[in-house]
Design an enzyme around this catalytic site. Structure first.
Site: not given
Length: 163
Positions: A70, A85
């Site tokens: 992620h 992110h």
């Protein structure tokens, strides 16, 4: 090196930070997570991707790829450190919904594909698909200026570090 090569190199160095995806550029304050929106990890901006394809915003090196896929950390050739992110609370997805195309240590050029996120899956299974991009090593006198709105991947002159 020929005389024209000198100009090509200079032009590339001036490229700066390019847009990471097709979609929308947002202010960091719009991320629905206080750690990011309050700039606790650093200043930056956010993206909302239409197609989930995330490219490198700079020429540099991949410093880390989180096991959960992620997030990716980059170090630009000019020393700038960048955390990408993808989404909010996506660590809980344990890698599902992400396909990574790079590894730690890889050299990347601005525009190289880093990650593909399944936008529909993220929207259904995470808190948000808004993705913060954080510059983790800015100096105190530096800030980020972003021209918000619709954006095309690799678009230039929308993100700038101010001194």
């Amino acid at each position: 090196m020929g005389i024209f090569d000198m100009f090509k190199k200079k032009k590339q160095e001036e490229k700066g930070i390019i847009a990471l995806t097709n979609g929308e550029l947002l202010e960091i304050t719009e991320v629905p997570d206080e750690v990011f929106s309050n700039k606790i990890m650093g200043d930056g901006f956010a993206i909302k991707s239409n197609d989930g394809i995330i490219v490198s915003p700079v020429d540099g090196t991949v410093e880390m790829v989180f096991d959960t896929k992620h997030a990716v950390g980059l170090k630009a050739d000019n020393g700038l450190e960048i955390l990408i992110h993808l989404g909010v609370d996506t660590v809980n997805l344990k890698g599902e919904g992400f396909e990574v195309f790079v590894n730690a240590g890889d050299k990347v050029s601005a525009g190289d594909k880093l990650i593909k996120m399944d936008v529909d899956f993220i929207q259904k299974n995470a808190k948000s698909d808004i993705s913060p991009i954080i510059f983790t090593n800015l100096e105190e006198n530096q800030s980020v200026k972003v021209i918000t709105g619709k954006v095309v991947a690799k678009e230039e002159n929308r993100i700038e570090i101010l001194k």
